[in-house]
Design an enzyme around this catalytic site. Structure first.
Site, PDB file in Angstrom:
ATOM      1  N   ILE A  34       0.426   3.073 -54.129  1.00 35.72           N
ATOM      2  CA  ILE A  34       0.872   3.134 -52.735  1.00 35.72           C
ATOM      3  C   ILE A  34       0.105   2.185 -51.824  1.00 35.72           C
ATOM      4  CG2 ILE A  34       1.770   5.486 -52.858  1.00 35.72           C
ATOM      5  CD1 ILE A  34      -0.821   6.521 -51.723  1.00 35.72           C
ATOM      6  N   GLY A  35      -0.921   1.524 -52.342  1.00 36.88           N
ATOM      7  CA  GLY A  35      -1.671   0.575 -51.519  1.00 36.88           C
ATOM      8  C   GLY A  35      -2.656  -0.206 -52.358  1.00 36.88           C
ATOM      9  N   GLY A  37      -5.992  -3.091 -51.854  1.00 35.44           N
ATOM     10  CA  GLY A  37      -6.886  -3.872 -51.021  1.00 35.44           C
ATOM     11  C   GLY A  37      -7.674  -4.859 -51.850  1.00 35.44           C
ATOM     12  N   ALA A  38      -8.620  -5.535 -51.201  1.00 37.59           N
ATOM     13  CA  ALA A  38      -9.403  -6.551 -51.894  1.00 37.59           C
ATOM     14  C   ALA A  38     -10.281  -5.947 -52.980  1.00 37.59           C
ATOM     15  CB  ALA A  38     -10.257  -7.311 -50.881  1.00 37.59           C
ATOM     16  N   PHE A  39     -10.764  -4.718 -52.761  1.00 36.54           N
ATOM     17  CA  PHE A  39     -11.725  -4.130 -53.700  1.00 36.54           C
ATOM     18  C   PHE A  39     -11.254  -2.818 -54.312  1.00 36.54           C
ATOM     19  CE2 PHE A  39     -14.069  -6.424 -50.369  1.00 36.54           C
ATOM     20  CZ  PHE A  39     -14.643  -7.432 -51.142  1.00 36.54           C
ATOM     21  N   SER A  40     -10.058  -2.359 -53.964  1.00 33.96           N
ATOM     22  CA  SER A  40      -9.627  -1.048 -54.451  1.00 33.96           C
ATOM     23  C   SER A  40      -8.109  -0.964 -54.476  1.00 33.96           C
ATOM     24  CB  SER A  40     -10.190   0.067 -53.565  1.00 33.96           C
ATOM     25  OG  SER A  40      -9.691  -0.057 -52.245  1.00 33.96           O
ATOM     26  N   ASP A 153     -13.638  -2.019 -39.236  1.00 32.08           N
ATOM     27  CA  ASP A 153     -12.431  -2.647 -39.774  1.00 32.08           C
ATOM     28  C   ASP A 153     -11.180  -1.930 -39.267  1.00 32.08           C
ATOM     29  OD1 ASP A 153     -11.047  -4.573 -41.192  1.00 32.08           O
ATOM     30  OD2 ASP A 153     -11.089  -3.465 -43.085  1.00 32.08           O
TER      31      ASP A 153
END
Length: 601
Positions: A34-35, A37-40, A153
């Site tokens: 569902i999503g 990111g850069a690290f996860s 952020d």
């Protein structure tokens, strides 16, 4: 080189379909992605023992052995900080565990995704929506700042929406506590580049005011559809940020432009605090909805219940006020004067939006106060007879039910039958009439002058009763011009009620259409109950507060009592079943109150 290769391969390990938390013993099933990111990555997660749905944030291990986190590592700091937070506008942290390849964080699931997803579909948001979302964000951010935590952020993709359209601040991977001087990590440049505050790009560190700056970027973005500092060459973008140079959004309201300028002040000391932000004219002089409908994820919500339903309604209203001189049936509060002020209609009272004045069944011994009532008029040239026949029939049917069976601790199970029902109505009777929507898809208006007009599915045939017993039917295009104003009001009422029903959920199961001559003979409105008496003998009683409805249909031994309460399916019981099983005191009390209303009319 080989260790690096192994690390990369391990970081790309697939997440298992079934995961077990060794600490609690719980087993989870990983769902769809569902999503990312850069690290996860983030997945939908289901607890196998309870079927509870969570969000699973997965971070690849950076080393240190199976199940161990690096001391003072980024992920460990995030877990320590996030797990200590409890606030309705912050994504809840439910637990964490790790295996050889990944660290797992079990978080609150937000089924409406993020504001970034919403804005991608909508392009821009309305000011009332922005005020609604920002109030929630400010509430959660105030909680963080009171604990000396800066998010660092804040952006649309980190504002999540649950199924109730409540906004939640999430992704605290960069969040940090400020030091004694109110700053943290001087010289560190982290966050989303075009949302960074001037003091951050100047490497003076983050403060709580840096989060305030990010709110200014967010406000600008959701109202205009683009960020105030578009991504470009970093040196140029950072220079614009330092000087607060952004395209002036001249098409926005003055209050919106003024608040954006305050939030995007290059000097942190000139930016408002969170409390002062909510005291800005943008909030105090504008409407903020208490909640938003789920459909606002893909289309702008309609915040105004149109009083005259626009200029067309005003024109129609003038015609109706000239045509519909009430004889005796209606007893609403009358116009206090003439002229333009007298033409302004009362606000619509919607079934699903009326204030909930009662939380239990009304007291049948309490005096009845009718707010309004109306009836289909009789033909003056017709045979003389009692105009209260439908009231007397309803009284007889209620008495039959009250005499049936003993009190029971709960209502009998009953069965689901297709019965006539009015799930939505609008009381505009002091000016135009009383409108209702039927469960078969038809709709009607009992006008202020005692006439009745209905649209009958399929095809939208127009059925008009100038008096009782005189039915006139027309195809929509052949409705006489003298009935045009009434047809316009009927259509406007119908469109509005259909839109309300669509917003509330899936349509009810289709039913056989009612007879063309079916009409509303009489209605009664009190603060506790609405009573509707239809020409086929059906009586509906809808109670405010408890969100309970009951209906009587048929006659004699074929009489059916239909009950519906919030959260329960509608069920019907025959008179024989009532004799056998009885029914609950609450249902009996509501029937007695309906009886009292009818007897007092």
């Amino acid at each position: 080189m080989e260790p690096k290769t192994r690390r990369r391969r391990r970081s790309r390990q697939l997440v298992a379909t079934f995961l077990r938390d060794p600490g609690s013993g719980r087993v989870y099933r990983r769902g769809k992605l569902i999503g990312k990111g850069a690290f996860s990555c983030c997945y939908k997660l289901t607890d196998m023992s309870t079927n509870t749905v969570f969000a699973l944030k997965v971070v690849p291990c950076s080393g240190g052995g199976a199940g161990r986190l690096c001391p003072k590592g980024k992920v460990e700091r995030e877990i320590a900080l996030h797990s200590s937070l409890r606030h309705p506008n912050i994504v809840a942290f439910h637990g964490h565990f790790a295996d050889h390849d990944h660290v797992y964080m079990v978080l609150e699931y937000c089924g409406r995704q993020s504001l970034a997803h919403l804005l991608k579909v909508r392009q821009t948001l309305t000011e009332p929506e922005v005020r609604y979302y920002l109030r929630g964000v400010v509430s959660g951010l105030r909680y963080l700042h009171q604990r000396r935590i800066v998010h660092r952020d804040l952006k649309l993709s980190n504002f999540f929406l649950n199924n109730n359209m409540e906004v939640k601040i999430g992704d605290l991977g960069l969040a940090a506590r400020v030091g004694p001087g109110g700053r943290c990590h001087r010289g560190v440049l982290c966050g989303t580049p075009n949302f960074l505050a001037p003091e951050v790009v100047s490497r003076n560190g983050h403060t709580c005011q840096s989060d305030i700056w990010a709110l200014g970027c967010i406000l600008y973005t959701v109202l205009t559809g683009s960020p105030p500092f578009p991504v470009g060459p970093l040196s140029e973008m950072y220079q614009n940020i330092r000087t607060g140079l952004y395209p002036e959004p001249t098409h926005l309201s003055p209050n919106a432009r003024h608040l954006i300028a305050r939030l995007l002040a290059p000097n942190p000391a000139e930016r408002p605090s969170l409390d002062r932000l909510l005291q800005d004219n943008f909030f105090t002089q504008g409407f903020t909805p208490e909640r938003l409908p789920p459909r606002s994820c893909h289309s702008p919500p309609n915040f105004t219940i149109p009083r005259p339903l626009g200029s067309l309604f005003r024109k129609v209203g003038r015609l109706l006020l000239a045509e519909c001189r009430p004889p005796h049936p209606f007893t609403p509060k009358e116009d206090s004067g003439s002229g333009a002020e007298g033409l302004e209609p009362d606000p619509m009272k919607w079934a699903s939006e009326a204030p909930l004045s009662e939380k239990r069944a009304p007291d049948p011994e309490a005096p009845v106060h009718l707010l309004t009532q109306g009836a289909l008029r009789s033909d003056p040239a017709g045979p003389k007879g009692s105009p209260q026949l439908e009231v007397e029939a309803a009284i007889r049917n209620i008495q039959l039910c009250l005499d049936a069976g003993p009190d029971a601790t709960q209502d009998p199970p009953g069965e689901q039958r297709p019965v006539l029902w009015a799930p939505k109505w609008v009381d505009y009777s002091s000016k135009y009439g009383f409108g209702y929507q039927l469960s078969d898809g038809g709709s009607g208006v009992l006008f202020r002058d005692g006439t009745h007009m209905a649209l009958r599915p399929p095809g939208g045939q127009v059925c008009y009763l100038p008096t009782r017993g005189k039915l006139e039917t027309f195809a929509p295009r052949y409705v006489p011009s003298q009935l045009g104003a009434k047809l316009a009001v009927l259509r406007l009422f119908t469109c509005y009620m259909e839109r309300q029903l669509r917003e509330e959920g899936p349509p009810p199961a289709p039913q056989l259409p009612a007879a063309p001559d079916l009409c509303l003979l009489r209605f009664f409105v009190s603060p506790q109950v609405l009573l509707l008496l239809f020409s086929d003998g059906t009586m509906q009683a809808s109670f405010s507060g408890a969100q309970a409805h009951l209906g009587l249909s048929g006659a004699g031994e074929d009489l059916l009592l239909t009950l519906e309460e919030a959260g329960r399916p509608r069920v019907s019981n025959s008179l024989h079943a009532l004799h056998m099983h009885g029914f609950s005191p609450a249902a009996r009390q509501r029937l007695r109150f309906a009886l009292q209303v009818l007897q007092s009319s």
